[in-house]
Design a protein around this motif. Structure first.
Motif, PDB file in Angstrom:
ATOM      1  N   ASP A 122      14.547  -3.519  -1.336  1.00 34.57           N
ATOM      2  CA  ASP A 122      14.143  -3.808   0.157  1.00 34.57           C
ATOM      3  C   ASP A 122      12.785  -4.431   0.051  1.00 34.57           C
ATOM      4  O   ASP A 122      11.822  -4.328  -1.524  1.00 34.57           O
ATOM      5  N   LEU A 123      12.515  -5.353   1.194  1.00 35.00           N
ATOM      6  CA  LEU A 123      11.467  -5.733   1.167  1.00 35.00           C
ATOM      7  C   LEU A 123       9.968  -4.602   1.035  1.00 35.00           C
ATOM      8  O   LEU A 123       8.899  -4.364   0.647  1.00 35.00           O
ATOM      9  N   LEU A 124      10.745  -3.517   2.000  1.00 38.29           N
ATOM     10  CA  LEU A 124       9.168  -1.810   1.820  1.00 38.29           C
ATOM     11  C   LEU A 124       9.568  -1.898   0.491  1.00 38.29           C
ATOM     12  O   LEU A 124       8.459  -1.246   0.102  1.00 38.29           O
ATOM     13  N   GLN A 125       9.937  -1.396   0.162  1.00 32.23           N
ATOM     14  CA  GLN A 125      10.192  -1.041  -1.462  1.00 32.23           C
ATOM     15  C   GLN A 125       9.352  -2.464  -2.118  1.00 32.23           C
ATOM     16  O   GLN A 125       8.319  -1.505  -3.161  1.00 32.23           O
ATOM     17  N   ALA A 126       9.585  -3.416  -2.327  1.00 33.06           N
ATOM     18  CA  ALA A 126       8.671  -4.721  -3.210  1.00 33.06           C
ATOM     19  C   ALA A 126       7.497  -4.275  -2.762  1.00 33.06           C
ATOM     20  O   ALA A 126       6.469  -4.429  -3.673  1.00 33.06           O
ATOM     21  N   GLU A 127       7.646  -3.693  -1.512  1.00 29.58           N
ATOM     22  CA  GLU A 127       5.594  -3.551  -1.106  1.00 29.58           C
ATOM     23  C   GLU A 127       5.166  -2.846  -1.991  1.00 29.58           C
ATOM     24  O   GLU A 127       3.931  -2.510  -2.085  1.00 29.58           O
ATOM     25  N   ALA A 128       5.901  -1.684  -1.843  1.00 28.88           N
ATOM     26  CA  ALA A 128       5.351  -0.465  -2.701  1.00 28.88           C
ATOM     27  C   ALA A 128       5.307  -0.216  -3.969  1.00 28.88           C
ATOM     28  O   ALA A 128       4.412   0.053  -4.747  1.00 28.88           O
ATOM     29  N   VAL A 129       5.918  -0.950  -4.584  1.00 30.84           N
ATOM     30  CA  VAL A 129       5.733  -1.872  -5.949  1.00 30.84           C
ATOM     31  C   VAL A 129       3.694  -2.036  -6.135  1.00 30.84           C
ATOM     32  O   VAL A 129       3.563  -2.063  -6.951  1.00 30.84           O
ATOM     33  N   ALA A 130       3.823  -3.104  -5.374  1.00 33.61           N
ATOM     34  CA  ALA A 130       2.103  -3.709  -5.987  1.00 33.61           C
ATOM     35  C   ALA A 130       1.646  -3.075  -5.205  1.00 33.61           C
ATOM     36  O   ALA A 130       0.531  -2.644  -5.388  1.00 33.61           O
ATOM     37  N   ASP A 131       1.441  -1.991  -3.733  1.00 32.52           N
ATOM     38  CA  ASP A 131       0.376  -0.546  -3.996  1.00 32.52           C
ATOM     39  C   ASP A 131       0.230   0.291  -5.263  1.00 32.52           C
ATOM     40  O   ASP A 131      -0.432   0.740  -5.141  1.00 32.52           O
ATOM     41  N   LEU A 132       1.477   0.011  -5.436  1.00 34.28           N
ATOM     42  CA  LEU A 132       1.304   1.277  -6.975  1.00 34.28           C
ATOM     43  C   LEU A 132       0.682   1.157  -7.682  1.00 34.28           C
ATOM     44  O   LEU A 132       0.264   1.376  -8.281  1.00 34.28           O
ATOM     45  N   VAL A 133       0.550  -0.529  -7.900  1.00 32.91           N
ATOM     46  CA  VAL A 133      -0.115  -1.349  -9.339  1.00 32.91           C
ATOM     47  C   VAL A 133      -1.190  -1.299  -8.348  1.00 32.91           C
ATOM     48  O   VAL A 133      -2.359  -1.150  -9.366  1.00 32.91           O
ATOM     49  N   ASP A 134      -1.990  -1.157  -6.830  1.00 35.77           N
ATOM     50  CA  ASP A 134      -3.124  -1.372  -6.381  1.00 35.77           C
ATOM     51  C   ASP A 134      -3.599  -0.411  -6.458  1.00 35.77           C
ATOM     52  O   ASP A 134      -5.233   0.192  -6.334  1.00 35.77           O
ATOM     53  N   ALA A 135      -2.873   0.836  -6.507  1.00 41.11           N
ATOM     54  CA  ALA A 135      -3.688   2.228  -6.188  1.00 41.11           C
ATOM     55  C   ALA A 135      -4.327   2.553  -7.050  1.00 41.11           C
ATOM     56  O   ALA A 135      -4.337   2.605  -8.218  1.00 41.11           O
ATOM     57  N   THR A 136      -5.919   2.915  -6.142  1.00 39.07           N
ATOM     58  CA  THR A 136      -7.174   3.785  -6.904  1.00 39.07           C
ATOM     59  C   THR A 136      -6.945   5.008  -6.770  1.00 39.07           C
ATOM     60  O   THR A 136      -7.632   6.079  -7.457  1.00 39.07           O
ATOM     61  N   ALA A 137      -6.891   5.903  -6.008  1.00 38.54           N
ATOM     62  CA  ALA A 137      -6.710   6.979  -5.522  1.00 38.54           C
ATOM     63  C   ALA A 137      -5.094   7.282  -5.465  1.00 38.54           C
ATOM     64  O   ALA A 137      -4.366   7.110  -5.409  1.00 38.54           O
ATOM     65  N   ALA A 138      -5.217   8.904  -6.074  1.00 39.03           N
ATOM     66  CA  ALA A 138      -3.921   9.295  -6.187  1.00 39.03           C
ATOM     67  C   ALA A 138      -3.092  10.057  -5.103  1.00 39.03           C
ATOM     68  O   ALA A 138      -1.272   9.186  -4.949  1.00 39.03           O
ATOM     69  N   ALA A 139      -3.383   9.713  -3.877  1.00 39.92           N
ATOM     70  CA  ALA A 139      -3.111  10.125  -2.405  1.00 39.92           C
ATOM     71  C   ALA A 139      -2.588   8.616  -2.231  1.00 39.92           C
ATOM     72  O   ALA A 139      -1.497   8.477  -1.625  1.00 39.92           O
ATOM     73  N   GLN A 140      -2.898   7.262  -2.643  1.00 42.55           N
ATOM     74  CA  GLN A 140      -2.151   6.723  -2.369  1.00 42.55           C
ATOM     75  C   GLN A 140      -0.736   5.806  -3.471  1.00 42.55           C
ATOM     76  O   GLN A 140       0.214   5.814  -3.292  1.00 42.55           O
ATOM     77  N   GLY A 141      -1.280   6.756  -4.653  1.00 39.32           N
ATOM     78  CA  GLY A 141       0.034   6.197  -5.533  1.00 39.32           C
ATOM     79  C   GLY A 141       1.393   7.286  -4.860  1.00 39.32           C
ATOM     80  O   GLY A 141       2.448   6.743  -5.369  1.00 39.32           O
TER      81      GLY A 141
END
Ligand SMILES: Nc1nc2c(ncn2[C@@H]2O[C@H](COP(=O)(O)OP(=O)(O)OP(=O)(O)O)[C@@H](O)[C@H]2O)c(=O)[nH]1
Ligand SMILES: [Mg+2]
Length: 447
Positions: A122-141
């Motif tokens: 779903d859309l929320l998971q798609a956003e999470a894909v982008a967030d995982l790629v952009d994450a720079t801190a472990a907590a974000q990942g």
């Protein structure tokens, strides 16, 4: 056309042992057959070694490729993943060959967009894909991964199911208004609506922390000139980004740098010292510092160890979330000299003393609330989530009073339906083109 074959780099261009080039869509296997010598779609999901051919049919590389038969693929379509050697030349040649063979260059986020349209996520998971790629801190990942695994989606679809249930019960009220008691009493319905409203509010309450985690917290180093701000900035970053001299007024421009503090995302800002600056440039710097101070999630007010806080410094402590950091503790001789028993961390960039304590204090102040429930509660990580849920909350708040004895159940149903559509938009059940465009345009091309 929605499912026409598209191709793009899955890895960034540059020197690397391997690159990934992805191809997806109806006819992907036919396109691949023109570019991979002795291509065979089957067996699916098994790596094979083959010669890759350029646009003129000339060999350009040897590498592995895999095939996935839709709908059992990431996009839900037929997919071929090619693994040529990295670098700038070969993957580009391979991509050009794929384009010549009938695939179109993918638009940003188009692979993930197709995955959403084909019901793979779903859309929320798609956003999470982008967030995982952009994450720079472990907590974000961690947070992105939880969202990718469906934590937030499940919570919201559970909420949506219960809203639909309420609608169904309300339908009975609407259809048989003359009955005294439907299958459930008005009072029960009102209770349900109230509960759902509370649950939405609970989720909304995670937004400030979730968004802080997503965007990184703004931590501003402030204080009088020469207080040791830039030195501390460099020490926290672990690199000499800002100039340090014994001259007051060294820093004029605010310098911002993204970093992780104990695995939590922080945007550190080093500012010009706050003083009645004599020159125009210095005064401009002070003005920028004040703007940063006003926007800060946390201010590290740097004050030399052993010195009383002046009125100017006390004023800052009063107005923002602040940690008073006692700097240059090595100069005062004894540790924590003058601040015995106080909560103010004492640091020295010369000896490294107190830096860990300070890091700890920063994380506790910024993310402390979340350390406990971050693992239990999915969090709202974007403004989009917050705005949609706030709409749902407002609709439920409007629906509940209509379920009181003199209320109008038709109106209540109307508001509950609007709450459902707010959630639908959030999860991506009904994707309007505009929302999709906004979300996927920020993706990289191969995602
Ligand atoms: N001994 C000692 N000296 C320090 C320490 N931190 C900073 N200094 C010195 O203090 C002086 C000022 O340091 P800066 O980091 O430039 O101070 P600042 O607050 O950024 O100053 P402005 O940019 O001018 O506002 C420099 O000479 C530093 O070497 C410390 O922990 N110990
Ligand atoms: Mg400075």
């Amino acid at each position: 056309m929605l499912s026409d074959p598209i191709a793009a780099w899955g890895t960034p261009p540059g020197r690397s042992a391997v690159a990934v080039v992805r191809l997806s869509g109806t006819g992907a296997f036919d396109v691949a057959a023109r570019v991979i010598r002795r291509f065979s779609a089957e067996p699916f999901r098994e790596a094979r070694l083959a010669t890759f051919l350029g646009s003129e049919g000339e060999p350009i590389d040897r590498g592995l490729y895999l095939t996935f038969k839709g709908p059992r693929s990431e996009t839900g379509e037929d997919v071929v993943e090619l693994h040529p050697h990295g670098g700038l030349l070969v993957p580009a040649q391979l991509l050009a060959a794929l384009h010549a063979a009938g695939a179109r260059p993918a638009r940003p986020g188009e692979f993930t967009r197709r995955a959403v349209l084909n019901g793979k996520m779903d859309l929320l998971q798609a956003e999470a894909v982008a967030d995982l790629v952009d994450a720079t801190a472990a907590a974000q990942g961690r947070s992105a991964l939880r969202q990718l695994e469906g934590g937030l989606s499940r919570r919201l679809s559970g909420l949506r199911d219960r809203l639909i249930e309420l609608l169904a019960l309300l339908g009975y009220e609407v259809d048989f208004p003359e009955e005294d008691d439907g299958p459930v009493s008005r009072e029960t319905l009102r209770g349900l609506s109230l509960d759902l409203g509370l649950e939405v509010e609970r989720l909304l309450a995670t937004a400030p922390l979730g968004e802080r985690l997503h965007d990184g917290a703004l931590v501003v180093l402030a204080g009088r000139p020469n207080a040791g701000k830039s030195s501390l900035f460099n020490a926290l970053l672990g690199s000499d980004r800002a100039l340090v001299t014994e001259l007051p007024g060294t820093t004029r421009d605010t310098i911002e740098a993204a970093t992780a503090v104990e695995g939590w995302p922080v945007r550190l800002a080093d500012t010009a010292g706050l003083w009645d600056a004599p020159g125009r440039l210095d005064a401009l710097g002070v003005e920028v510092s004040r703007r940063y101070l006003a926007a800060a999630d946390l201010v590290l007010l740097c004050v030399e160890a052993g010195r009383e806080l002046g009125d100017d410094e006390q004023a800052i402590v009063g107005e923002r979330p602040v940690i008073v950091v006692r700097t240059k503790s090595d100069l005062t001789g004894r540790r924590a000299d003058g601040q015995a028993g106080s909560e103010e961390p004492c640091v020295s960039v010369v000896t490294g003393e107190g830096l860990d304590t300070l890091r700890h204090a920063i994380v506790a102040r910024l993310f402390g609330a979340g350390e406990g429930y971050a693992d239990l509660e999915p969090m709202l990580t974007r403004e989009r989530h917050r705005v949609a849920l706030a709409r749902a909350a407002a609709e439920l708040a409007a629906a509940t009073p209509q379920l009181a004895p003199r209320g109008d159940p038709v109106l209540a149903a109307h508001h509950v339906r609007l709450a459902v559509s707010a959630l639908d938009e959030l999860i991506g059940v009904v994707g309007t083109e505009e929302i999709f465009d906004r979300i996927f345009s920020r993706f990289c091309v191969g995602k």
